[in-house]
Design a protein around this motif. Structure first.
Motif, mmCIF file in Angstrom:
data_model
loop_
_atom_site.group_PDB
_atom_site.id
_atom_site.type_symbol
_atom_site.label_atom_id
_atom_site.label_comp_id
_atom_site.label_asym_id
_atom_site.label_seq_id
_atom_site.Cartn_x
_atom_site.Cartn_y
_atom_site.Cartn_z
ATOM 1 N N ASN A 196 1.026 -1.223 0.013
ATOM 2 C CA ASN A 196 -0.061 -0.128 -0.067
ATOM 3 C C ASN A 196 0.701 1.058 0.116
ATOM 4 O OD1 ASN A 196 -2.640 -1.348 0.328
ATOM 5 N ND2 ASN A 196 -2.018 -1.935 2.205
ATOM 6 N N VAL A 197 0.430 2.220 -0.760
ATOM 7 C CA VAL A 197 1.094 3.490 -0.815
ATOM 8 C C VAL A 197 0.361 4.611 -0.009
ATOM 9 C CG1 VAL A 197 2.214 5.118 -2.526
ATOM 10 C CG2 VAL A 197 2.034 2.890 -3.056
ATOM 11 N N ALA A 198 1.138 5.438 0.731
ATOM 12 C CA ALA A 198 0.574 6.592 1.357
ATOM 13 C C ALA A 198 1.187 7.848 0.864
ATOM 14 C CB ALA A 198 0.709 6.482 2.917
ATOM 15 N N ALA A 199 0.632 8.895 1.166
ATOM 16 C CA ALA A 199 1.027 10.155 0.751
ATOM 17 C C ALA A 199 2.537 10.572 1.288
ATOM 18 C CB ALA A 199 0.059 11.310 1.274
ATOM 19 N N HIS A 200 3.288 11.554 0.611
ATOM 20 C CA HIS A 200 4.480 11.984 0.666
ATOM 21 C C HIS A 200 4.418 12.378 2.092
ATOM 22 C CE1 HIS A 200 8.519 13.404 0.069
ATOM 23 N NE2 HIS A 200 8.126 14.543 0.698
ATOM 24 N N GLY A 201 3.656 13.134 2.718
ATOM 25 C CA GLY A 201 3.817 13.765 4.227
ATOM 26 C C GLY A 201 3.144 12.848 5.132
ATOM 27 N N ALA A 202 2.743 11.714 4.929
ATOM 28 C CA ALA A 202 2.280 10.728 6.154
ATOM 29 C C ALA A 202 3.330 10.278 6.986
ATOM 30 C CB ALA A 202 1.589 9.409 5.298
ATOM 31 N N PRO A 203 3.016 10.142 8.231
ATOM 32 C CA PRO A 203 3.970 9.643 9.225
ATOM 33 C C PRO A 203 4.855 8.417 8.604
ATOM 34 C CG PRO A 203 1.860 9.926 10.068
ATOM 35 C CD PRO A 203 1.514 9.956 8.666
ATOM 36 N N ALA A 204 6.115 8.655 9.055
ATOM 37 C CA ALA A 204 6.801 7.378 8.364
ATOM 38 C C ALA A 204 6.475 6.083 8.958
ATOM 39 C CB ALA A 204 8.292 7.760 9.142
ATOM 40 N N PRO A 205 6.495 5.210 8.340
ATOM 41 C CA PRO A 205 5.822 3.957 8.737
ATOM 42 C C PRO A 205 7.052 3.421 9.712
ATOM 43 C CG PRO A 205 5.721 3.882 6.287
ATOM 44 C CD PRO A 205 6.405 5.167 6.729
ATOM 45 N N LYS A 206 6.541 2.704 10.723
ATOM 46 C CA LYS A 206 7.283 1.850 11.518
ATOM 47 C C LYS A 206 7.652 0.533 11.113
ATOM 48 C CE LYS A 206 7.545 5.297 14.477
ATOM 49 N NZ LYS A 206 8.724 6.115 14.854
ATOM 50 N N PRO A 207 8.974 -0.083 11.229
ATOM 51 C CA PRO A 207 9.202 -1.443 10.833
ATOM 52 C C PRO A 207 8.321 -2.509 11.852
ATOM 53 C CG PRO A 207 11.181 0.013 11.302
ATOM 54 C CD PRO A 207 10.061 0.510 11.779
ATOM 55 N N LYS A 208 7.863 -3.388 11.299
ATOM 56 C CA LYS A 208 7.120 -4.314 11.912
ATOM 57 C C LYS A 208 7.330 -5.864 11.346
ATOM 58 C CE LYS A 208 2.797 -3.504 9.263
ATOM 59 N NZ LYS A 208 1.357 -3.059 9.184
ATOM 60 N N THR A 209 7.377 -6.815 12.203
ATOM 61 C CA THR A 209 7.304 -8.208 11.883
ATOM 62 C C THR A 209 6.186 -9.108 12.397
ATOM 63 O OG1 THR A 209 8.506 -8.801 13.646
ATOM 64 C CG2 THR A 209 9.923 -8.093 12.053
ATOM 65 N N ASP A 210 5.899 -10.092 11.619
ATOM 66 C CA ASP A 210 4.874 -11.220 12.006
ATOM 67 C C ASP A 210 5.524 -12.638 12.251
ATOM 68 O OD1 ASP A 210 2.976 -12.994 12.114
ATOM 69 O OD2 ASP A 210 1.761 -11.849 10.852
ATOM 70 N N LEU A 211 5.802 -13.165 13.434
ATOM 71 C CA LEU A 211 6.432 -14.226 13.539
ATOM 72 C C LEU A 211 5.407 -15.408 13.738
ATOM 73 C CD1 LEU A 211 9.229 -12.887 16.124
ATOM 74 C CD2 LEU A 211 9.343 -13.116 13.721
ATOM 75 N N ARG A 212 5.491 -16.278 12.680
ATOM 76 C CA ARG A 212 4.305 -17.492 12.707
ATOM 77 C C ARG A 212 5.500 -18.606 12.679
ATOM 78 N NH1 ARG A 212 -0.676 -15.986 9.001
ATOM 79 N NH2 ARG A 212 -0.846 -13.606 9.808
#
Length: 1004
Positions: free
Chosen positions: A722-738
């Motif tokens: 998914n793409v957000a606007a240039h001025g959107a908050p910086a996405p945080k790294p996230k992981t999913d451990l299964r």
């Protein structure tokens, strides 16, 4: 009247009595002959005229005995004792089975009848002999003595049967086992028959040092009378088209002979051209005889199946061929002779099987295949020195796939040899089938070029299906923000001892990068991260070998196009990123900045080795292959344009094309550029420019044109972001451990580990332990990275955790031994390595490590024994020769020390040759980037996106669009049919692109 009748009846009665008497007397010697001949035929099968004569006599006498028994059985039973009647009935049953076997033959499906025939005949013979001996007074009279007599006879027969079985099977199964010599030859002149031999520099030899008539290798059609399915399979196989009926191979030999003469080309002929080489025809330039049947024969049935002994696993055609004279019966033009041969083979196929199917072909398949699928070059071939050509055996032997490697990341459910993948079982009613199956002689592999040129749709489909059968996987795994590339990255090119890769058969020497691990979002299909317009992201794609028993790719890895493609498109249909694009709508060369899997070699003047001219190799720019059961993590730097849509789909493909685009053009139409002055050509270099305008007549292909060899997508993966606007908050790294994703994290870490990103690898392996703390793999791999980094305290801690979970885990014990050795605890290290070797006695690295520990303990004699066991596995092992040199010096044995010093210097890389790569890398920045252990790939120039806007103070987006458009136009203009390599991106545009994208700059 009664008297007259009596007179006529008397002669009839006398005649019957005489016939009965003669029949019974004749039975005894005939039965004795059948008994003795059966022992000989069963215990000593041989392919000679005498044995064949005994087979016929045994059959003929058996028929006569069967007829006699059919007419005399009632009288025989009437006059015999009770126990003897049982013997005669068993003999008669054996006779009936014998008559049936004459009709059906004694191939594998009839083995139950064969052994019943043998058991009935033996038991009946034993009973009748015991009865006869009793009538002569031996152990008679009395029931006890009779029981003893029959028991002794049956025990004697059982012992005789055991001896026959031993002679037939046990001795045969141990016959001609493949074993390495005590040491490797000192020079190539000591290989094969030496420089005076007819077949040198191939290591191949023929018993008796004789030549073999060409027709021997050209009569595969005689085999199809019994093996029709196998013959049909072979007819389409790459083995059939190994010689000058293959245009790619033909061109390489024509070019080689033009450059260095006919004798060096025999190095190839030992495995590729039996009908030409072993008959003496290869002394003639191949251009003069290329259309003769001998040159078009390829590897026929007789080539592989007449190998009587493989001398070592050093390859290079290191075998003995045997010329069985009786094959002339099978290939005779006389139908009666052929029928007699076929009858004899059907009646008793064992001699035929022993000539053409040696035990090592089934039990030591990999060692057998190594005789041609492992090569080296040396002075008689390349006028330079020893270098490794290609090598499918050593990396298999050292891996988990063979079950002989102690340090593999993964182990398959069952151990595998070459034939398990490349000769799978297929339905067939051919003679010799096992339960209706035979090993496929289509030899499925990776050769898509030959069936394309032959227009063999079935073989091409089989090959593509094989390549797409899940042997590798691609995983678009992680994304992270733009970052500095790692500095001070070890590129172990000075350690290159081969034009091939080195995997688990040698100790890894990659030094770590100095950067810390970067937080990532992964796995992408789980976390579905959001990215912002205007940002630049690093995308990590993991390629994993799953069902490959050797390096990927294998074979002549300087000759293929194998690369990873990553393409990004948005929901508007715009392509915003593309690495690994192929020109000419997928039919042209691959863009030079792609991530390749290959060995990039250059000659003495820095020209790429792209004409199948490995004998001109003088240095290696880089080698990138993936070991079996391992992974490669590929990095891409992707800029997100301001005009992109709301979703971006990433599509990754692992692409393969045999052969490389440039080589295909050269093989079919390559000629020196007539507009350029001819340059000097030597064995070490060729500075000529080539164009692809040669004549299209007489090519070794179905159609006289350059074929479009297909690009096969071996594995693919796709994710949507998914793409957000240039001025959107910086996405945080996230992981999913299964739990089900632990191998994905492990693969990601393996790829980082093998390229020297030890911090990143450790962070990935840490996730494996978080998914399941009781899984020892995560702890072992963290320890592996720590040992590589030199952090022995960290390694000790995690390896102890792994050993606590699984005390006998060999790979944990191996790396723990490395920790103990660094501590100076040599006794502890030796104990750990002994535990490893108790499970994996043929792990060369563990043996070398133990030898080194023993050397450090000054136990030189013990070290010599251990290191010699390494040479029994691979006589060319560099580390073993070096350590043996030191050990013998410690023992003051200067002669032996010198022997190993000579071999160490022979097999050691010419490190000074790396200087040749400097000018080449300056002229080819994409290849210089690919040489780095850790590097990133950027997109090819793409057309400007719609509604492009200037953003930011520097106007980078506007410049990017302008450069992309200009470069795209220039790139189209640059397409032509000449050059010494694949088409390059114009340098001035590449540098302009680099000014706006740091990832495009060359790593120095």
């Amino acid at each position: 009247m009664d008297a007259a009748l009596a007179k006529t009846h008397l002669p009839r009665k006398m005649t019957t009595q005489i016939r009965d008497m003669l029949g019974r007397r004749a039975l005894a010697p005939m039965l004795a002959f059948l008994f003795l001949s059966a022992i000989y035929l069963y215990a000593f099968p041989q392919a000679n005229v005498f044995y064949a004569g005994i087979v016929l006599l045994h059959t003929l006498v058996g028929v006569v005995v069967s007829v006699y028994l059919a007419t005399l059985l009632f009288r025989v039973l009437r006059d015999a004792s009770t126990i003897a009647r049982l013997g005669w009935l068993l003999i008669f049953a054996a006779a009936i089975l014998g008559i049936v076997l004459i009709k059906t033959g004694t191939s594998r499906p009839e083995w139950n009848r064969v052994y019943l025939h043998i058991v009935f005949a033996l038991a009946g013979s034993g009973i009748l002999f015991a009865d006869w001996a009793g009538s002569r007074g031996w152990l008679s009279p009395g029931i006890g003595r009779a029981v003893a007599r029959y028991g002794i006879c049956l025990v004697a027969l059982a012992g005789l049967s055991a001896m026959g079985y031993y002679s037939r099977n046990s001795r045969w199964l141990n016959h001609a086992r493949i074993q390495n010599p005590a040491d490797a030859p000192e020079t190539m002149n000591d290989e094969g028959d030496g420089p005076q031999g007819d077949f040198f520099p191939s290591s191949a030899q023929v018993y008796g040092k004789q030549k073999i008539p060409s027709k021997f290798f050209m009569e595969s059609d005689s085999c199809q009378r019994c093996h029709a399915d196998i013959y049909k399979q072979w007819s389409s196989s790459a083995h059939h088209f190994s010689s000058f009926n293959n245009q790619w191979y033909r061109k390489s030999i024509e070019y080689m002979q033009d450059r260095v003469g006919t004798k060096p080309s025999k190095w190839c002929g030992g495995c590729h051209d039996p009908a030409v080489l072993y008959s003496g025809l290869m002394d003639t330039p191949i251009q003069q005889i290329v259309h003769r049947p001998e040159a078009q024969a390829g590897l026929g049935c007789m080539m592989c199946h007449s190998i009587a002994n493989v001398k070592s696993t050093m390859g290079q055609g290191d075998f003995y061929l045997e010329y069985p004279k009786l094959h002339e019966l099978a290939a005779s033009k006389n139908p009666m002779v052929r029928s007699l041969h076929d009858f004899l083979v059907k009646l008793n196929p064992e001699p035929h099987r022993r000539v053409f199917l040696k035990p090592f072909m089934r039990d030591q398949t990999a060692e057998f295949c190594s005789s041609c699928h492992k090569v080296h070059l040396d002075v008689p071939v390349n006028h330079y020195r020893w270098i490794r050509g290609f090598n499918e055996y050593d990396n298999w032997q050292a891996s988990g796939v063979s079950g002989q490697g102690a340090r593999s990341f993964y182990y398959p459910p069952r151990l595998q040899q070459c034939a398990d993948c490349h000769m799978p079982m297929t339905h067939s009613g051919d003679f010799g089938n096992v339960s209706g199956f035979v090993h496929s002689h289509r030899f499925p592999g990776a050769n898509t070029a030959v069936p394309t040129a032959n227009e063999d749709a079935d073989q091409l489909q089989l090959t593509e299906n094989f390549l797409k059968s899940g042997i590798l996987s691609v995983d678009i795994f992680a994304i992270s923000p733009e970052q500095e590339q790692a500095k001070h990255i070890a590129t172990p090119q000075s350690d290159i001892a081969t034009t091939f890769a080195v995997g688990e058969e040698a100790e890894s020497k990659i030094t770590s990068a100095t950067t810390e691990a970067t937080p990532i979002s992964a796995p992408l299909n789980r976390v579905q991260p959001v990215i912002r317009r205007g940002d630049t992201e690093r995308v990590d794609v993991v390629v994993r070998t799953k069902k490959v028993g050797h390096f990927f790719p294998g074979g002549t890895v300087d000759a293929y196009d194998t690369w990873l493609e990553l393409k990004a498109t948005d929901d508007k249909g715009q392509t915003i990123f593309w690495s690994g694009r192929v020109e000419d709508n997928g039919k042209g060369p691959v863009e030079k900045g792609a991530h390749f899997y290959r060995s990039l070699q250059i000659d003495e003047h820095g020209n790429p080795i792209n004409k199948r001219n490995a004998w001109s190799t003088r240095s290696v720019v880089y080698v990138r292959l993936i070991p079996p059961g391992a992974a490669d993590t590929v990095h891409y730097r992707m800029h997100i344009p301001e005009t992109v849509g709301n979703k971006i789909t990433l599509h990754a493909r692992l692409c393969y094309r045999k052969f490389a685009w440039w080589n295909t053009q050269f093989a079919f139409a390559g000629v020196p550029d007539p507009s350029q002055p001819r340059s000097e050509m030597t064995p070490g270099y060729d500075d000529n420019k080539y164009v692809f305008t040669g004549p299209m007549q007489g090519l070794s292909a179905k159609e006289q044109r350059i074929p479009d060899v297909p690009v096969v997508a071996i594995a693919e993966n796709e994710v949507t972001l998914n793409v957000a606007a240039h001025g959107a908050p910086a996405p945080k790294p996230k992981t999913d451990l299964r739990t089900e994703d632990w191998q994905r994290w492990n693969d990601y870490g393996i790829g980082l580990l093998l390229q020297g990103d030890l911090k990143g690898a450790e962070a990935a392996f840490q996730k494996v332990t978080e998914i399941d703390s009781k899984n020892p793999d995560g702890w072992v791999n963290i320890g592996r990275a720590a040992v590589q980094e030199g952090d022995m305290d960290r390694a000790r801690d995690v390896l102890q955790k792994a050993i606590a979970l699984k005390p006998d885990l060999a790979r944990a014990l191996y790396f723990y031994a490395r920790v103990l050795r660094s501590d100076g605890n040599y006794d502890g290290a030796a104990d750990a390595l002994h535990n490893v070797l108790a499970q994996y006695p043929r792990d060369r690295v563990a043996l070398n490590d133990l030898g080194r520990v023993l050397f450090l303990q000054r136990k030189y004699a013990d070290a010599v024994l251990t290191l010699n066991s390494v040479l029994a596995i691979d006589p060319e092992d560099l580390q073993a020769h070096y350590d043996l040199m030191l050990c013998y010096k410690g023992l003051h044995d200067d002669k032996q020390a010198h022997e190993h010093e000579v071999r160490y210097l022979r097999f050691k890389a010419d490190e000074s040759a790396q200087t040749i790569t400097g000018p080449y890398r300056q002229a080819h920045p994409e290849d210089n980037n690919e040489r780095q252990a850790i590097h990133e790939h950027v997109s090819v120039p793409l057309p400007a996106l719609k509604q492009a806007k200037v953003v930011g103070k520097t106007g980078e987006d506007a410049l990017r669009s302008k450069v992309s458009m200009e470069t795209s136009n220039a790139h189209r203009r640059s397409q032509n049919r000449g050059g010494t390599g694949v088409l390059a991106r114009p340098a001035e545009h590449s540098s302009a692109y680099a000014r706006i994208n740091p990832s495009a700059r060359d790593s120095k």
